[in-house]
Scaffold this motif. Sequence first.
Motif, PDB file in Angstrom:
ATOM      1  N   UNK A  59      -4.023 101.299  15.825  1.00 53.12           N
ATOM      2  CA  UNK A  59      -2.701 101.072  16.149  1.00 53.12           C
ATOM      3  C   UNK A  59      -2.411 100.129  14.779  1.00 53.12           C
ATOM      4  N   UNK A  60      -0.968 100.042  14.678  1.00 54.47           N
ATOM      5  CA  UNK A  60      -0.460  99.235  13.578  1.00 54.47           C
ATOM      6  C   UNK A  60       0.938  98.472  14.049  1.00 54.47           C
ATOM      7  N   UNK A  61       0.857  97.273  13.222  1.00 51.40           N
ATOM      8  CA  UNK A  61       2.010  96.543  13.433  1.00 51.40           C
ATOM      9  C   UNK A  61       2.794  96.489  12.314  1.00 51.40           C
ATOM     10  N   UNK A  62       3.878  96.569  11.995  1.00 53.29           N
ATOM     11  CA  UNK A  62       4.476  96.558  10.682  1.00 53.29           C
ATOM     12  C   UNK A  62       5.418  95.339  10.595  1.00 53.29           C
ATOM     13  N   UNK A  63       5.623  95.028   9.227  1.00 57.96           N
ATOM     14  CA  UNK A  63       6.860  94.023   9.134  1.00 57.96           C
ATOM     15  C   UNK A  63       6.435  92.690   8.105  1.00 57.96           C
ATOM     16  N   UNK A  64       4.916  92.843   7.999  1.00 50.74           N
ATOM     17  CA  UNK A  64       4.141  91.692   7.269  1.00 50.74           C
ATOM     18  C   UNK A  64       4.552  91.364   5.924  1.00 50.74           C
ATOM     19  N   UNK A 122       7.474  85.868  10.861  1.00 51.26           N
ATOM     20  CA  UNK A 122       6.026  85.653  11.020  1.00 51.26           C
ATOM     21  C   UNK A 122       5.809  85.224  12.460  1.00 51.26           C
ATOM     22  N   UNK A 123       6.518  84.296  12.889  1.00 50.99           N
ATOM     23  CA  UNK A 123       6.592  83.879  14.329  1.00 50.99           C
ATOM     24  C   UNK A 123       6.614  84.873  15.324  1.00 50.99           C
ATOM     25  N   UNK A 124       7.620  86.064  14.956  1.00 49.12           N
ATOM     26  CA  UNK A 124       7.950  86.932  15.946  1.00 49.12           C
ATOM     27  C   UNK A 124       6.871  87.843  16.103  1.00 49.12           C
ATOM     28  N   UNK A 125       6.380  88.224  14.671  1.00 46.45           N
ATOM     29  CA  UNK A 125       5.386  89.320  14.695  1.00 46.45           C
ATOM     30  C   UNK A 125       4.037  88.919  15.130  1.00 46.45           C
ATOM     31  N   UNK A 141       1.996  90.547  18.413  1.00 47.43           N
ATOM     32  CA  UNK A 141       0.498  90.963  18.319  1.00 47.43           C
ATOM     33  C   UNK A 141      -0.280  90.090  19.490  1.00 47.43           C
ATOM     34  N   UNK A 142      -0.103  88.748  19.399  1.00 43.92           N
ATOM     35  CA  UNK A 142      -0.693  87.840  20.182  1.00 43.92           C
ATOM     36  C   UNK A 142      -0.666  88.634  21.884  1.00 43.92           C
ATOM     37  N   UNK A 143       0.524  88.693  22.180  1.00 41.85           N
ATOM     38  CA  UNK A 143       0.739  89.110  23.630  1.00 41.85           C
ATOM     39  C   UNK A 143       0.129  90.317  24.065  1.00 41.85           C
ATOM     40  N   UNK A 144       0.316  91.253  22.951  1.00 43.84           N
ATOM     41  CA  UNK A 144      -0.351  92.608  23.311  1.00 43.84           C
ATOM     42  C   UNK A 144      -1.853  92.528  23.162  1.00 43.84           C
ATOM     43  N   UNK A 145      -2.359  91.982  22.394  1.00 40.73           N
ATOM     44  CA  UNK A 145      -3.806  91.944  22.194  1.00 40.73           C
ATOM     45  C   UNK A 145      -4.634  91.062  23.280  1.00 40.73           C
ATOM     46  N   UNK A 146      -3.808  90.035  23.887  1.00 40.58           N
ATOM     47  CA  UNK A 146      -4.139  89.221  24.778  1.00 40.58           C
ATOM     48  C   UNK A 146      -4.285  90.086  26.271  1.00 40.58           C
ATOM     49  N   UNK A 147      -3.181  90.907  26.438  1.00 44.68           N
ATOM     50  CA  UNK A 147      -3.098  91.721  27.717  1.00 44.68           C
ATOM     51  C   UNK A 147      -4.225  92.813  27.493  1.00 44.68           C
TER      52      UNK A 147
END
Length: 393
Positions: A257-262, A272-275, A279-285
């Motif tokens: 998977x990927x998360x863009x915008x960095x 950076x706070x938003x990204x 990431x943190x919420x999705x990976x934690x779940x």
Amino acid sequence: MAAEMKRRELLRLMSMIGAFGVVPMSWGGVTAARNKVLVLLELNGGNDSLNTFVPLTQFDQYKVLRPKLHLQADERVKLDDEFALHNALSGLMPAWQDQDMALVHGLGYEQPNLSHFRSIEIWDTASKSDEYGEHGWLASGATKKTKYGIDALVLGRNAGPVTGLGNTVLQAQGLLKGFVAKGRQLEFKKNSAPHNAAYAHLLATQNTLSAVAKDLLPILRNTSAVKTPFPDTQLGKQLAEVALLINSGVDIPVYKVALSGFDTHRNQKAVHQRLLGVMGAAVSAFRQEMIRAGKWDDVVLMTYSEFGRRPKMNGSGGTDHGTAATHLVMGGKVKSGHIGEHPLLPVKDNANMQFTTDFRMLYQTIIDQWFEQPDVRLADGVEGKLPLFDKLS
């Protein structure tokens, strides 16, 4: 007209398939009962690891280099005396406390390239900066057929790490469920022109996709197999689908998977706070669901990015393309702690950090120790001996 529409739809679906071969290949040495899984999370754009994992032992120089960009005490969470975590990733603190998260420091390579396109190619193919790899670093598998015939599933951009060498890769630009639903509409057809190679390939791809869709769509509709609430973000939904497939016994060894915008050249703090929050919420779940389902020991999740950012902030409240970076690796069998040495922050104005760990050592460690494929070599002289795992069986 209807036939032409179906043909166009097939071609569109095929354009979303990274390298959909007819003969499936798969990572060997993995039993049906315990399928080892690697989940790659690409932080597209070049994540600023200095503001993700703050080096407390170099905090004074960190503040000098980033007078307006450094993280204040209320913007970070202390991991230990050496590092702090961006508070947007505070959801990952249980993984650190439960000792199933490692930080690999100083990842990079010699003669670093600061182009987004070229550097991600280097990371995807595990090549040197002056070499052009022909296949992804995860494409070299053993010929052991899996039930679903898929070597890797890519949700979103860039199938580079898993494509090549006849690998069977399924790539969906968004969520898999919608992609598979489209594939389910394709009819299975016999080859009426056996001497037409192009038509035969097109037909074989259509039939393979139709068969895979027939198997996967009922699984994807059974959302009750996942009990943990996932965030309502694209990354959250994608990792929920990955969790659903793992829980359902689908034996795909690699997910990406990927998360863009960095690429944070300006106004970095808020972006950076938003990204990192996404990431943190999705990976934690995802971690919580794997633990709940008893699958966490079978999973490794690893981040990567084309490069880091420069230590010194620029004049626009952001950071420019850099070199060495820290990345995280998580999983029930991961040995928690710090791996490698964090680079020294430069004193010279606008200099870059020097890498301390060849990123291919991390990749080779995954191949050697996690997938148990020591005969698959990424490069001469690159050893997979990072102390990344604990009590592998």
